[in-house]
Scaffold this motif. Structure first.
Motif, PDB file in Angstrom:
ATOM      1  N   ILE A  59     -22.131   8.309 -24.334  1.00 43.72           N
ATOM      2  CA  ILE A  59     -21.219   7.928 -23.250  1.00 43.72           C
ATOM      3  C   ILE A  59     -22.010   7.719 -21.968  1.00 43.72           C
ATOM      4  O   ILE A  59     -21.828   6.730 -21.249  1.00 43.72           O
ATOM      5  CB  ILE A  59     -20.117   8.984 -23.046  1.00 43.72           C
ATOM      6  N   LEU A  60     -22.904   8.645 -21.671  1.00 40.41           N
ATOM      7  CA  LEU A  60     -23.702   8.542 -20.445  1.00 40.41           C
ATOM      8  C   LEU A  60     -24.633   7.342 -20.477  1.00 40.41           C
ATOM      9  O   LEU A  60     -24.819   6.661 -19.460  1.00 40.41           O
ATOM     10  CB  LEU A  60     -24.476   9.839 -20.215  1.00 40.41           C
ATOM     11  N   GLU A  61     -25.189   7.044 -21.641  1.00 40.36           N
ATOM     12  CA  GLU A  61     -26.052   5.865 -21.760  1.00 40.36           C
ATOM     13  C   GLU A  61     -25.254   4.578 -21.588  1.00 40.36           C
ATOM     14  O   GLU A  61     -25.709   3.636 -20.941  1.00 40.36           O
ATOM     15  CB  GLU A  61     -26.794   5.873 -23.096  1.00 40.36           C
ATOM     16  N   ALA A  62     -24.048   4.557 -22.149  1.00 40.90           N
ATOM     17  CA  ALA A  62     -23.183   3.389 -21.969  1.00 40.90           C
ATOM     18  C   ALA A  62     -22.807   3.233 -20.497  1.00 40.90           C
ATOM     19  O   ALA A  62     -22.785   2.117 -19.967  1.00 40.90           O
ATOM     20  CB  ALA A  62     -21.929   3.516 -22.829  1.00 40.90           C
ATOM     21  N   PHE A  71     -21.115   5.316 -10.939  1.00 41.00           N
ATOM     22  CA  PHE A  71     -21.431   5.968 -12.213  1.00 41.00           C
ATOM     23  C   PHE A  71     -20.233   6.751 -12.763  1.00 41.00           C
ATOM     24  O   PHE A  71     -19.957   6.711 -13.961  1.00 41.00           O
ATOM     25  CB  PHE A  71     -22.649   6.883 -12.056  1.00 41.00           C
ATOM     26  N   GLU A  72     -19.521   7.454 -11.902  1.00 43.08           N
ATOM     27  CA  GLU A  72     -18.368   8.228 -12.367  1.00 43.08           C
ATOM     28  C   GLU A  72     -17.307   7.315 -12.993  1.00 43.08           C
ATOM     29  O   GLU A  72     -16.750   7.625 -14.047  1.00 43.08           O
ATOM     30  CB  GLU A  72     -17.768   9.024 -11.215  1.00 43.08           C
ATOM     31  N   ASP A  73     -17.040   6.183 -12.355  1.00 42.49           N
ATOM     32  CA  ASP A  73     -16.098   5.215 -12.920  1.00 42.49           C
ATOM     33  C   ASP A  73     -16.619   4.669 -14.241  1.00 42.49           C
ATOM     34  O   ASP A  73     -15.856   4.487 -15.194  1.00 42.49           O
ATOM     35  CB  ASP A  73     -15.864   4.055 -11.953  1.00 42.49           C
ATOM     36  N   ALA A  74     -17.926   4.427 -14.310  1.00 44.50           N
ATOM     37  CA  ALA A  74     -18.530   3.921 -15.541  1.00 44.50           C
ATOM     38  C   ALA A  74     -18.397   4.934 -16.678  1.00 44.50           C
ATOM     39  O   ALA A  74     -18.174   4.548 -17.831  1.00 44.50           O
ATOM     40  CB  ALA A  74     -19.995   3.566 -15.311  1.00 44.50           C
ATOM     41  N   GLN A  76     -15.904   7.103 -16.943  1.00 43.93           N
ATOM     42  CA  GLN A  76     -14.488   7.035 -17.328  1.00 43.93           C
ATOM     43  C   GLN A  76     -14.238   5.836 -18.245  1.00 43.93           C
ATOM     44  O   GLN A  76     -13.556   5.951 -19.269  1.00 43.93           O
ATOM     45  CB  GLN A  76     -13.595   6.928 -16.074  1.00 43.93           C
ATOM     46  N   LEU A  77     -14.807   4.692 -17.877  1.00 45.26           N
ATOM     47  CA  LEU A  77     -14.631   3.481 -18.683  1.00 45.26           C
ATOM     48  C   LEU A  77     -15.291   3.630 -20.051  1.00 45.26           C
ATOM     49  O   LEU A  77     -14.690   3.265 -21.072  1.00 45.26           O
ATOM     50  CB  LEU A  77     -15.187   2.259 -17.954  1.00 45.26           C
ATOM     51  N   ALA A  78     -16.483   4.172 -20.096  1.00 44.68           N
ATOM     52  CA  ALA A  78     -17.169   4.368 -21.379  1.00 44.68           C
ATOM     53  C   ALA A  78     -16.364   5.291 -22.285  1.00 44.68           C
ATOM     54  O   ALA A  78     -16.269   5.055 -23.500  1.00 44.68           O
ATOM     55  CB  ALA A  78     -18.579   4.915 -21.145  1.00 44.68           C
ATOM     56  N   CYS A  79     -15.770   6.312 -21.720  1.00 41.52           N
ATOM     57  CA  CYS A  79     -14.912   7.210 -22.511  1.00 41.52           C
ATOM     58  C   CYS A  79     -13.686   6.466 -23.039  1.00 41.52           C
ATOM     59  O   CYS A  79     -13.319   6.623 -24.208  1.00 41.52           O
ATOM     60  CB  CYS A  79     -14.469   8.404 -21.672  1.00 41.52           C
ATOM     61  N   ALA A  80     -13.062   5.675 -22.183  1.00 42.03           N
ATOM     62  CA  ALA A  80     -11.870   4.925 -22.597  1.00 42.03           C
ATOM     63  C   ALA A  80     -12.194   3.958 -23.725  1.00 42.03           C
ATOM     64  O   ALA A  80     -11.438   3.838 -24.693  1.00 42.03           O
ATOM     65  CB  ALA A  80     -11.285   4.175 -21.401  1.00 42.03           C
ATOM     66  N   ILE A  81     -13.331   3.294 -23.622  1.00 44.02           N
ATOM     67  CA  ILE A  81     -13.741   2.359 -24.673  1.00 44.02           C
ATOM     68  C   ILE A  81     -14.049   3.117 -25.957  1.00 44.02           C
ATOM     69  O   ILE A  81     -13.612   2.723 -27.044  1.00 44.02           O
ATOM     70  CB  ILE A  81     -14.953   1.523 -24.203  1.00 44.02           C
ATOM     71  N   SER A  82     -14.760   4.214 -25.843  1.00 38.01           N
ATOM     72  CA  SER A  82     -15.118   5.014 -27.020  1.00 38.01           C
ATOM     73  C   SER A  82     -13.890   5.536 -27.761  1.00 38.01           C
ATOM     74  O   SER A  82     -13.876   5.602 -28.985  1.00 38.01           O
ATOM     75  CB  SER A  82     -15.995   6.195 -26.584  1.00 38.01           C
ATOM     76  N   GLU A  83     -12.861   5.890 -27.012  1.00 32.83           N
ATOM     77  CA  GLU A  83     -11.633   6.438 -27.602  1.00 32.83           C
ATOM     78  C   GLU A  83     -10.616   5.351 -27.943  1.00 32.83           C
ATOM     79  O   GLU A  83      -9.510   5.664 -28.376  1.00 32.83           O
ATOM     80  CB  GLU A  83     -11.000   7.455 -26.646  1.00 32.83           C
ATOM     81  N   ASN A  84     -10.967   4.074 -27.694  1.00 35.79           N
ATOM     82  CA  ASN A  84     -10.056   2.949 -27.932  1.00 35.79           C
ATOM     83  C   ASN A  84      -8.741   3.117 -27.180  1.00 35.79           C
ATOM     84  O   ASN A  84      -7.654   2.875 -27.723  1.00 35.79           O
ATOM     85  CB  ASN A  84      -9.787   2.760 -29.432  1.00 35.79           C
ATOM     86  N   LEU A  85      -8.839   3.509 -25.918  1.00 31.65           N
ATOM     87  CA  LEU A  85      -7.644   3.730 -25.111  1.00 31.65           C
ATOM     88  C   LEU A  85      -7.108   2.407 -24.577  1.00 31.65           C
ATOM     89  O   LEU A  85      -7.849   1.447 -24.412  1.00 31.65           O
ATOM     90  CB  LEU A  85      -7.962   4.686 -23.956  1.00 31.65           C
TER      91      LEU A  85
END
Length: 117
Positions: A59-62, A71-74, A76-85
């Motif tokens: 997630i942090l690398e993404a 970075f904090e927004d990035a 959040q976005l990486a988490c949303a993409i990873s979880e298919n939100l």
């Protein structure tokens, strides 16, 4: 003590997600303006009603390779993409410019829920 979380999260077809870092931010801010016990209750309520997104190396690398300037927004976005939100609910639309996930205000989110009913 009254729950700090909205009842809307108890709809069977809806599942809210939050990152661990957001929970620590909520605790820190609530502790400064309220008491530590109230801050703990807020976090406890959120843990009861929401899933916690994993923030790991991938997630942090993404996030670090993202084009988002914050970075904090990035993260959040990486988490949303990873979880298919389906969406991120935020007040910071500018921070998510170009995101591949829908970015909604709280009122837009509630409006969409109302129109889907």
């Amino acid at each position: 003590m009254k729950s700090a979380t909205p009842n809307i999260l108890f709809i069977n077809t809806l599942q809210g997600y939050i990152t661990a870092t957001t929970l620590t931010d909520i605790f820190y801010i609530a502790k400064k303006s309220k008491k530590a016990q109230i801050a703990k209750q807020y976090v406890s309520d959120l843990l009861t009603t929401m899933q916690v997104c994993t923030v790991d190396r991938s997630i942090l690398e993404a996030a670090i390779s993202s084009s988002l300037p914050d970075f904090e927004d990035a993260v959040q976005l990486a988490c949303a993409i990873s979880e298919n939100l389906n969406a991120i609910i935020t007040r910071d639309f500018k921070g998510f410019a170009g995101a591949t996930v829908a970015i909604l205000s709280a009122s837009e989110f509630v409006s969409r829920l109302s129109s889907d009913s």
